[in-house]
Design a protein around this motif. Structure first.
Motif, mmCIF file in Angstrom:
data_model
loop_
_atom_site.group_PDB
_atom_site.id
_atom_site.type_symbol
_atom_site.label_atom_id
_atom_site.label_comp_id
_atom_site.label_asym_id
_atom_site.label_seq_id
_atom_site.Cartn_x
_atom_site.Cartn_y
_atom_site.Cartn_z
ATOM 1 N N LEU A 45 0.957 -1.465 0.367
ATOM 2 C CA LEU A 45 -0.252 -0.019 0.467
ATOM 3 C C LEU A 45 1.024 1.683 -0.253
ATOM 4 O O LEU A 45 -0.077 2.241 -0.147
ATOM 5 N N HIS A 46 1.704 1.084 0.140
ATOM 6 C CA HIS A 46 3.221 2.398 0.225
ATOM 7 C C HIS A 46 3.348 2.566 -1.212
ATOM 8 O O HIS A 46 3.458 3.394 -1.992
ATOM 9 N N ALA A 47 3.340 1.347 -2.425
ATOM 10 C CA ALA A 47 3.082 1.674 -3.581
ATOM 11 C C ALA A 47 2.154 1.936 -4.146
ATOM 12 O O ALA A 47 1.577 2.345 -5.506
ATOM 13 N N ILE A 48 0.621 1.615 -4.299
ATOM 14 C CA ILE A 48 0.001 1.942 -4.699
ATOM 15 C C ILE A 48 -1.100 2.783 -4.199
ATOM 16 O O ILE A 48 -1.177 2.899 -3.257
ATOM 17 N N LYS A 49 -0.989 4.008 -5.161
ATOM 18 C CA LYS A 49 -1.296 4.999 -4.695
ATOM 19 C C LYS A 49 -2.220 5.580 -5.866
ATOM 20 O O LYS A 49 -1.718 5.340 -6.505
ATOM 21 N N PRO A 50 -3.118 6.928 -5.206
ATOM 22 C CA PRO A 50 -3.921 7.709 -7.044
ATOM 23 C C PRO A 50 -2.198 7.673 -7.296
ATOM 24 O O PRO A 50 -1.479 8.192 -7.489
ATOM 25 N N TYR A 51 -2.945 8.551 -8.843
ATOM 26 C CA TYR A 51 -2.767 8.928 -10.211
ATOM 27 C C TYR A 51 -1.841 9.736 -9.788
ATOM 28 O O TYR A 51 -0.282 10.243 -10.657
ATOM 29 N N ASP A 52 -2.241 11.107 -9.509
ATOM 30 C CA ASP A 52 -1.986 11.739 -8.693
ATOM 31 C C ASP A 52 -0.536 12.177 -8.080
ATOM 32 O O ASP A 52 0.269 13.350 -7.284
ATOM 33 N N GLN A 53 -0.202 11.594 -7.202
ATOM 34 C CA GLN A 53 1.485 10.480 -5.735
ATOM 35 C C GLN A 53 2.032 10.193 -6.924
ATOM 36 O O GLN A 53 2.810 9.409 -6.059
ATOM 37 N N ARG A 54 2.017 10.067 -8.085
ATOM 38 C CA ARG A 54 2.367 9.119 -8.656
ATOM 39 C C ARG A 54 3.868 8.989 -8.702
ATOM 40 O O ARG A 54 5.063 8.436 -8.850
ATOM 41 N N ARG A 55 4.718 9.892 -8.306
ATOM 42 C CA ARG A 55 5.822 10.939 -8.988
ATOM 43 C C ARG A 55 6.558 10.828 -7.321
ATOM 44 O O ARG A 55 7.531 11.310 -6.730
ATOM 45 N N ASP A 56 5.322 10.634 -5.897
ATOM 46 C CA ASP A 56 6.146 10.421 -4.876
ATOM 47 C C ASP A 56 6.852 9.339 -3.892
ATOM 48 O O ASP A 56 6.312 8.145 -4.530
ATOM 49 N N THR A 57 7.736 9.183 -4.321
ATOM 50 C CA THR A 57 8.815 8.614 -4.502
ATOM 51 C C THR A 57 9.304 8.895 -1.966
ATOM 52 O O THR A 57 10.081 7.445 -2.056
ATOM 53 N N THR A 58 8.466 8.713 -1.395
ATOM 54 C CA THR A 58 8.926 8.376 0.145
ATOM 55 C C THR A 58 8.258 7.650 0.804
ATOM 56 O O THR A 58 8.620 7.597 1.148
ATOM 57 N N LYS A 59 7.406 6.933 -0.031
ATOM 58 C CA LYS A 59 6.972 5.651 0.075
ATOM 59 C C LYS A 59 7.125 4.495 -0.557
ATOM 60 O O LYS A 59 6.784 5.133 -2.012
ATOM 61 N N TRP A 60 7.339 3.353 -0.131
ATOM 62 C CA TRP A 60 7.475 2.687 -1.647
ATOM 63 C C TRP A 60 7.124 0.556 -1.038
ATOM 64 O O TRP A 60 6.837 0.760 0.179
ATOM 65 N N THR A 159 13.679 -6.362 -4.196
ATOM 66 C CA THR A 159 12.635 -5.212 -5.284
ATOM 67 C C THR A 159 11.911 -4.212 -4.678
ATOM 68 O O THR A 159 11.629 -4.145 -3.600
ATOM 69 N N SER A 160 12.537 -2.805 -4.838
ATOM 70 C CA SER A 160 11.612 -1.543 -5.143
ATOM 71 C C SER A 160 10.931 -1.092 -5.805
ATOM 72 O O SER A 160 10.957 -1.301 -6.976
ATOM 73 N N ILE A 161 9.019 -1.127 -5.376
ATOM 74 C CA ILE A 161 8.419 -0.572 -6.374
ATOM 75 C C ILE A 161 8.530 0.863 -5.774
ATOM 76 O O ILE A 161 7.090 0.958 -4.519
ATOM 77 N N THR A 162 7.801 2.071 -5.794
ATOM 78 C CA THR A 162 7.486 3.602 -6.343
ATOM 79 C C THR A 162 6.539 3.662 -6.101
ATOM 80 O O THR A 162 5.439 4.607 -5.434
ATOM 81 N N TYR A 163 5.262 2.909 -7.117
ATOM 82 C CA TYR A 163 3.953 3.715 -7.362
ATOM 83 C C TYR A 163 3.439 2.137 -8.455
ATOM 84 O O TYR A 163 4.400 1.609 -9.619
ATOM 85 N N LEU A 164 2.544 1.699 -8.021
ATOM 86 C CA LEU A 164 1.434 0.887 -8.839
ATOM 87 C C LEU A 164 0.129 1.408 -9.044
ATOM 88 O O LEU A 164 -0.610 1.658 -8.118
ATOM 89 N N ASN A 165 -0.441 1.499 -10.465
ATOM 90 C CA ASN A 165 -2.068 1.869 -10.945
ATOM 91 C C ASN A 165 -2.503 1.091 -11.704
ATOM 92 O O ASN A 165 -1.216 0.795 -12.752
ATOM 93 N N PHE A 166 -3.533 1.262 -12.502
ATOM 94 C CA PHE A 166 -3.547 0.520 -12.953
ATOM 95 C C PHE A 166 -4.971 1.523 -13.298
ATOM 96 O O PHE A 166 -5.543 1.645 -13.445
#
Length: 205
Positions: A45-60, A159-166
């Motif tokens: 849930l640190h990577a699954i986030k809204p589209y407007d937070q896609r560049r937020d790398t403080t949580k991953w 493995t590290s993922i900062t953002y995931l959305n569909f």
């Protein structure tokens, strides 16, 4: 006549679908998202986030024991998946090979290599967060839950993922209870009466 044949109805439907497509963060059942081999301080849930937070790398999201992750994402309706976007962690920690499964809750590390994936992708290092990786729509037309298997990365220990959305089309599923009316079972007394009536009406009685 310019000789152009237009399937106007289909093109109209396609254009409508394009309008209805959306990023599906709000349609995920985030309370029930599960991730196997996630670091407890860097969960899915640190990577699954809204589209407007896609560049937020403080949580991953980061894996724990090795580079593999199994991410299970239920949706609140039926989804026609079109694409996904993923922000890779730094350097060698970005995902390389990803496999997808739908509508099953039994995927784990014991069986994931034996199950036929519906689709596989290979992502580049430092995969850009705005890149859209397409689903084969014909195979992902009625998705209630999606399982992503991060098989390998680009050489990192984890493995590290900062953002995931569909992105896709959402359809509500009717969850109203189905009320079925059944004929009452005959009482024993009714049954005896029917047997007597049948006997009385038989020829020769």
């Amino acid at each position: 006549g310019d000789g152009h044949v237009c399937n106007c109805a289909q093109e109209h439907l396609d254009s409508l679908e394009g309008i209805d497509e959306r990023w599906l963060y709000g349609d995920m059942d985030t309370v029930n998202v599960r991730c196997l081999n996630e670091d407890e301080e860097h969960t899915a849930l640190h990577a699954i986030k809204p589209y407007d937070q896609r560049r937020d790398t403080t949580k991953w999201l980061e894996s724990d024991a090795d580079e593999q992750l199994i991410i299970k994402i239920p949706f609140t309706g039926s989804i026609k998946l079109k694409c996904f976007s993923l922000g890779s962690g730094p350097g060698e920690q970005g995902p390389l090979k990803i496999k997808a499964f739908i509508n099953r809750d039994d995927v784990d590390f014991d069986n994931v290599n034996d199950l036929p994936a519906l689709q596989e992708w290979e992502l580049p290092p430092n995969n850009p967060v705005d890149a859209q990786h397409m689903f084969k729509v014909a195979k992902f037309g009625r998705v209630r839950n999606l399982t992503f298997f991060i098989d390998t990365n680009h050489g990192g220990d984890t493995t590290s993922i900062t953002y995931l959305n569909f992105k896709g089309l959402f359809t509500e599923v009717n969850t109203e209870p189905v009320i079925a009316v059944y004929e009452s079972k005959p009482l024993p007394e009714d049954l005896r009466n029917r047997i007597h009536e049948s006997a009385a009406n038989m020829p020769g009685c």
